[in-house]
Write an enzyme that holds these catalytic residues in place. Sequence first.
Site, PDB file in Angstrom:
ATOM      1  N   TRP A   1       0.823  -1.202   0.000  1.00  0.00           N
ATOM      2  CA  TRP A   1       0.000   0.000   0.000  1.00  0.00           C
ATOM      3  C   TRP A   1       0.862   1.260   0.000  1.00  0.00           C
ATOM      4  CZ3 TRP A   1      -3.989  -1.980  -1.795  1.00  0.00           C
ATOM      5  CH2 TRP A   1      -4.450  -3.228  -1.359  1.00  0.00           C
TER       6      TRP A   1
ATOM      7  N   ASP B   1      -1.433   6.899   6.436  1.00  0.00           N
ATOM      8  CA  ASP B   1      -2.505   5.971   6.083  1.00  0.00           C
ATOM      9  C   ASP B   1      -2.695   5.066   7.298  1.00  0.00           C
ATOM     10  OD1 ASP B   1      -4.133   3.936   5.186  1.00  0.00           O
ATOM     11  OD2 ASP B   1      -2.871   3.368   3.492  1.00  0.00           O
TER      12      ASP B   1
ATOM     13  N   LYS C   1     -11.906  -1.880   8.273  1.00  0.00           N
ATOM     14  CA  LYS C   1     -11.124  -2.736   9.156  1.00  0.00           C
ATOM     15  C   LYS C   1     -11.568  -2.543  10.609  1.00  0.00           C
ATOM     16  CE  LYS C   1      -8.083  -3.190   5.631  1.00  0.00           C
ATOM     17  NZ  LYS C   1      -7.767  -4.393   4.876  1.00  0.00           N
TER      18      LYS C   1
END
Length: 355
Positions: free
Chosen positions: A99, A166, A190
Amino acid sequence: MKKYNFNAGPSMLPREVIENTAKQILDFNGSGLSLMEISHRTKDFQAVIDEAMALIKELLDVPQGYSVVFLGGGASLQFMQVPCNFLIKKAAYLNTGVWAKKAMKEAKLFGEVVEVASSADANYTFIPKGWSVPVDADYLHITTNNTIYGTEIRKDLDVNVPLIADMSSDIFSRPVDVSKYDCIYAGAQKNLAMAGVTVIIVKDEKLGKAPREIPTMLDYRTHVDKGSMFNTPPVVPIYSALENLRWIKKQGGVEAMDKLAQQRAEIVYNEIDRNKLFKGTVAAEDRSLMNICFVMNEEYAELEKPFMEFATERGMVGIKGHRSVGGFRASCYNAQTVEGCNALVACMKEFEAKA
């Protein structure tokens, strides 16, 4: 048979969050209309947005001068939206996984990108140490938790440039000093909500500095000014986030979530380290509390498939490791229970006894 959900995302949510959201889907606030079919301009839904924003600020102790925004597009959109708004000439990125690498790729469309450090050569099995940030960087971007590889930065870094993070897979799992960041973003699927909404926490005074004309939808100022109502927001995911924020507060806030995360991880990691069949995949000091990754020891490699079948028969769901790591991954986000972790450990012990 009871199921224990260890999916990496979308992940499990507290049962009461699911049930309360389901009730509103059937009949929102006694209106006779579903949450899925109401106008987002109604006073009742404005109250949802207002309370959700207020709870985010309360739970994370967000200082004055920061705004909370709800957007679609996931973290993947933020990989581009962040540099579009913040990159002036040069940005620094810490490469700790897929990511982070994707975020770097998008940033290169807007200016120079400096990779301050990377653990790619070791398949991202550790968080790089001892690196420095160019003093002329517009910001440093980090990914706090790496879901695929099972590493995590569980502290707020002190750096000499603006910090952007992030936090898609560990937000609300621990206290965060928001004042150290210019921007925090997180896909909610999540630790916070069902899939479909992204939360952005942004420092207002840092907006509008980029040397480019930003498309209206990509400009954070658009959404700050309109209170996330510039276009139709993802109504149901935002409502599920509200229910989950209420749940987190009722449990004792992010401090309680942090304590629970450590308890769950200790249970599972202790068994990984004790059990002759298994071993962890990352440096012990960088182990994620959210995504616990492990594989078979080399001499028992042939037992990987049998253990997966054995665990599945005993109600373990979603423990297959990502293809780039292999083995197993037990994701322990906020809604995961100690009972679930104990059930996984019991499964590992039983399989060891049969091996």
